[in-house]
Scaffold this motif. Structure first.
Motif, PDB file in Angstrom:
ATOM      1  N   ASP A 170       9.561 -17.533 -23.686  1.00 59.94           N
ATOM      2  CA  ASP A 170       8.237 -17.126 -24.147  1.00 59.94           C
ATOM      3  C   ASP A 170       7.723 -18.210 -25.075  1.00 59.94           C
ATOM      4  N   ILE A 171       6.465 -18.571 -24.889  1.00 62.89           N
ATOM      5  CA  ILE A 171       5.874 -19.636 -25.696  1.00 62.89           C
ATOM      6  C   ILE A 171       4.587 -19.104 -26.313  1.00 62.89           C
ATOM      7  N   HIS A 172       4.489 -19.200 -27.642  1.00 61.96           N
ATOM      8  CA  HIS A 172       3.289 -18.755 -28.364  1.00 61.96           C
ATOM      9  C   HIS A 172       2.770 -19.966 -29.131  1.00 61.96           C
ATOM     10  N   ILE A 173       1.616 -20.457 -28.738  1.00 63.01           N
ATOM     11  CA  ILE A 173       1.102 -21.694 -29.334  1.00 63.01           C
ATOM     12  C   ILE A 173      -0.145 -21.361 -30.150  1.00 63.01           C
ATOM     13  N   THR A 174      -0.062 -21.621 -31.453  1.00 60.23           N
ATOM     14  CA  THR A 174      -1.214 -21.347 -32.320  1.00 60.23           C
ATOM     15  C   THR A 174      -1.965 -22.650 -32.561  1.00 60.23           C
ATOM     16  N   VAL A 175      -3.287 -22.578 -32.338  1.00 58.57           N
ATOM     17  CA  VAL A 175      -4.112 -23.792 -32.440  1.00 58.57           C
ATOM     18  C   VAL A 175      -5.370 -23.493 -33.256  1.00 58.57           C
ATOM     19  N   PRO A 176      -5.996 -24.552 -33.806  1.00 55.55           N
ATOM     20  CA  PRO A 176      -7.232 -24.325 -34.578  1.00 55.55           C
ATOM     21  C   PRO A 176      -8.322 -23.701 -33.709  1.00 55.55           C
ATOM     22  N   LYS A 177      -9.252 -23.065 -34.405  1.00 53.26           N
ATOM     23  CA  LYS A 177     -10.383 -22.383 -33.779  1.00 53.26           C
ATOM     24  C   LYS A 177     -11.092 -23.298 -32.773  1.00 53.26           C
ATOM     25  N   GLY A 178     -11.377 -22.754 -31.608  1.00 53.33           N
ATOM     26  CA  GLY A 178     -12.144 -23.506 -30.603  1.00 53.33           C
ATOM     27  C   GLY A 178     -11.291 -24.317 -29.643  1.00 53.33           C
ATOM     28  N   LEU A 179      -9.978 -24.422 -29.926  1.00 53.82           N
ATOM     29  CA  LEU A 179      -9.113 -25.192 -29.027  1.00 53.82           C
ATOM     30  C   LEU A 179      -8.322 -24.254 -28.124  1.00 53.82           C
ATOM     31  N   LYS A 180      -7.905 -24.775 -26.973  1.00 55.57           N
ATOM     32  CA  LYS A 180      -7.123 -23.992 -26.015  1.00 55.57           C
ATOM     33  C   LYS A 180      -5.762 -24.632 -25.829  1.00 55.57           C
ATOM     34  N   ALA A 181      -4.797 -23.817 -25.393  1.00 55.97           N
ATOM     35  CA  ALA A 181      -3.429 -24.321 -25.278  1.00 55.97           C
ATOM     36  C   ALA A 181      -2.763 -23.868 -23.976  1.00 55.97           C
ATOM     37  N   PRO A 182      -3.203 -24.412 -22.827  1.00 55.58           N
ATOM     38  CA  PRO A 182      -2.531 -24.090 -21.570  1.00 55.58           C
ATOM     39  C   PRO A 182      -1.078 -24.569 -21.590  1.00 55.58           C
ATOM     40  N   SER A 183      -0.185 -23.770 -21.037  1.00 54.54           N
ATOM     41  CA  SER A 183       1.234 -24.148 -21.063  1.00 54.54           C
ATOM     42  C   SER A 183       1.938 -23.622 -19.811  1.00 54.54           C
ATOM     43  N   ASN A 184       3.270 -23.576 -19.866  1.00 55.78           N
ATOM     44  CA  ASN A 184       4.084 -23.249 -18.687  1.00 55.78           C
ATOM     45  C   ASN A 184       4.061 -21.760 -18.363  1.00 55.78           C
ATOM     46  N   GLY A 185       4.106 -21.446 -17.078  1.00 46.86           N
ATOM     47  CA  GLY A 185       4.336 -20.077 -16.630  1.00 46.86           C
ATOM     48  C   GLY A 185       3.085 -19.222 -16.604  1.00 46.86           C
ATOM     49  N   VAL A 186       3.305 -17.921 -16.870  1.00 42.75           N
ATOM     50  CA  VAL A 186       2.235 -16.925 -16.743  1.00 42.75           C
ATOM     51  C   VAL A 186       1.529 -16.764 -18.087  1.00 42.75           C
ATOM     52  N   PHE A 187       0.209 -16.677 -18.032  1.00 44.71           N
ATOM     53  CA  PHE A 187      -0.592 -16.471 -19.239  1.00 44.71           C
ATOM     54  C   PHE A 187      -0.542 -15.004 -19.633  1.00 44.71           C
ATOM     55  N   LEU A 188      -0.161 -14.736 -20.895  1.00 41.64           N
ATOM     56  CA  LEU A 188      -0.059 -13.348 -21.356  1.00 41.64           C
ATOM     57  C   LEU A 188      -1.168 -13.005 -22.351  1.00 41.64           C
ATOM     58  N   GLY A 189      -2.189 -13.839 -22.423  1.00 40.00           N
ATOM     59  CA  GLY A 189      -3.329 -13.525 -23.274  1.00 40.00           C
ATOM     60  C   GLY A 189      -3.304 -14.274 -24.596  1.00 40.00           C
ATOM     61  N   THR A 190      -4.421 -14.145 -25.316  1.00 38.47           N
ATOM     62  CA  THR A 190      -4.499 -14.796 -26.629  1.00 38.47           C
ATOM     63  C   THR A 190      -4.616 -13.730 -27.708  1.00 38.47           C
TER      64      THR A 190
END
Ligand SMILES: [Zn+2]
Length: 564
Positions: A177-197
């Protein structure tokens, strides 16, 4: 990754890495192999403003033998500030990381078969890549309008550049499981299935992903104000696969053109090799500030939408090939990296053939033939770290794992025929010749197993073929002698190894096939016949013309350097 020269290691970005962090793979640490990594939950915040990260990784292990401690690879430049074992905090004295190996002392012994979880809080300034992807680390770039554009690519040095892991090819967790926190307005596509923000009160967002059995170097962070094109691919195997391309704002037209290549490329791979391996997750591609990398289900693309005479984007196609050759089939030791790069490189001429026929196939192959160097064998037969394989000045085969690997596969395909070649390929990729979605999982392989698969599908031992092409640096040379109306051909091989490789000969425009049993053959020809050996370039063999051209080019290069 893509084939280009490796930079001098002195140029690597600060902070300096220990030799242990620098290397990926190699002989496994027997002590570390007592633990199996089952699962990872990685919560990581990326802070482009300060070029720092802050992470909490929860690693689930099973003891394969009794363990008193845990051994985790992590760059020491990312200090650990807390560790909890099965939820209970450890005192600071319970861990140390002087050299890139985080050693955690457990309060009690964990018996064989028992589970233990370690929650590791860490962070700091991660290693920066100077020339990703040829050296690994973080890339802190900016989009044309000045927004943060961040990527990671860590194939050479391994996962331990930014998350606690076991940096050895076979240490793939079952789930991450990967949870990537980023500054406002940025997106963080990563590996596998998207489980929401989830959005924090101050506007930062956390992007949540789950990936099964990830290739350990293929976990990647990508952060930018991305836009996305979404679609679905209806597979002839019956399943429907979601497809995504994340690209920088302002490039919609080029992005749509690249996205239009996804479906025909999938058609080719699914019909030629077999099902897309991660159809229950996604096909994902993301635009990166570096050239490219085979990040599982989130391939890095940085080829700037280059147009090519072949009519397709080779970089996208190459990285996508790694979903089959690299991520589904993973070399159990980086010594066998030709299984990734040789196959992934062979897929470009093969796709050229699929699209346009034999002329394109041969044209693409012949272009790559000029770059084979034959300075070191493709495999050593011993455990090797990634860098020792990719870097020719460290005695490794370097770029030959791409081009010689590809040419070896071309030669093998000619020798054993399409049916046997693609069946052996499917056995290596899926472990079976009849793959369908749901009847296979990612697997590990090596050169010896591949040879056994070739023997299995042909009923013949082709050890002589692999002994020459995989285990010798030099190529076999065809020696031609003409006396009167006789043409004699003989294979001259490194170490005089047997090489009964058939060869085609065109005599006054008429094609003959010589069996070359025992490595030699003779054919009677008219006295002043015009002879062309191997007119369709089916066999990889020594070419003095290419060696002379390479030497001339090297001399020209040296001259132009002196002149400056
Ligand atoms: Zn590659």
């Amino acid at each position: 990754m893509t084939a280009l020269p490796h930079p001098a290691s002195a140029e690597l970005g600060k902070p300096e890495l220990t030799p242990q962090t620098q290397k990926s793979g190699g002989a496994p640490n027997p002590e570390q192999m007592r633990q199996r990594l089952d699962s990872v939950d990685l919560a990581i915040e990326v802070m482009p403003e300060t070029e720092t990260i802050s992470g909490v990784a929860t690693l689930g292990f099973t003891a394969r033998a009794p363990v008193r401690g845990l051994i985790v690879d992590l760059d020491r430049n990312l200090p650990v500030d807390a560790i909890a074992i099965d939820g209970k905090p450890l005192p600071f004295s319970a861990w140390s990381n002087p050299d890139g190996v985080l050693r955690i002392k457990l309060k009690r012994r964990v018996p064989t078969g028992n589970k233990v979880s370690a929650r590791i809080s860490y962070g700091g300034r991660p290693h920066v890549a100077v020339r990703a992807p040829w050296d690994g680390g973080f890339v802190w770039a900016h989009t044309p309008d000045g927004s943060p554009w961040v990527a990671t690519a860590v194939q050479g040095e391994g996962c331990d550049l930014f998350w606690p892991c076991m940096d050895t090819p076979t240490a793939e967790p079952k789930v991450m499981d990967i949870h990537i926190t980023v500054p406002k307005g940025l997106k963080a596509p990563s590996n596998g299935v998207f489980l929401g923000t989830t959005t924090l009160p101050d506007g930062r967002t956390t992007w949540n992903w789950r990936v099964k059995t990830p290739n350990v170097y293929a976990i990647a962070l990508n952060v930018a104000p991305y836009e996305v094109i979404e679609g679905t691919y209806k597979s002839h195997f019956g399943n429907t696969i979601p497809t995504y391309y994340w690209y920088l704002p302002g490039e919609k037209v080029q992005a749509e053109a690249l996205f239009a290549e996804f479906a025909p490329t999938l058609d080719f791979f699914e019909r030629t090799i077999g099902p897309y391996p991660f159809g229950d997750e996604k096909v994902g591609v993301v635009e990166t500030p570096h050239k490219g990398m085979e990040h599982q289900t989130i391939n890095a693309y940085g080829n700037e939408y280059a147009m090519a005479a072949e009519g397709f984007d080779w970089l996208f196609q190459h990285e996508f090939a790694h979903e089959w050759f690299g991520n589904q089939l993973t070399a159990a030791d980086w010594d066998d990296m030709w299984l990734h790069e040789g196959y992934a490189s062979y897929m470009q001429p093969l796709y050229g053939q699929w699209r346009e026929g034999d002329a394109r196939y041969l044209a693409m192959l012949l272009k790559s033939r000029e770059t084979i160097l034959n300075a070191a064998p493709l495999v050593s037969g011993k455990p090797r770290a990634e860098e020792d394989v990719y870097t020719s000045d460290k005695g490794g085969p370097g770029g030959d794992i791409y081009v010689k690997g590809s040419w070896m596969l071309h030669t093998l395909r000619t020798l054993i025929g399409d049916r046997a070649f693609f069946d052996a390929t499917r056995l290596a990729v899926y472990g079976r010749i009849d793959p369908k979605p749901g009847n296979f999982t990612p697997r590990f392989s090596n050169s010896r197993e591949f040879e056994r698969f070739v023997a299995q599908v042909t009923g013949k031992d082709y050890g002589w073929f692999f002994d020459i092409y995989l285990r010798q640096a030099g190529l076999p040379e065809l020696i031609e002698t003409r006396t009167g109306n006789m043409l004699a051909l003989r294979w001259k091989t490194p170490g005089d190894l047997p090489f009964p490789m058939p060869i085609e000969v065109e005599v006054n425009g008429e094609l003959r096939r010589l069996a070359m049993a025992g490595g030699k053959d003779t054919v009677s020809i008219p006295p002043d016949a015009h002879v062309v050996i191997d007119p369709m370039a089916r066999v990889l063999r020594r070419s003095i013309a290419i060696e002379q051209a390479q030497a001339w080019q090297a001399a020209q290069k040296a001259k132009s350097k002196d002149g400056k």
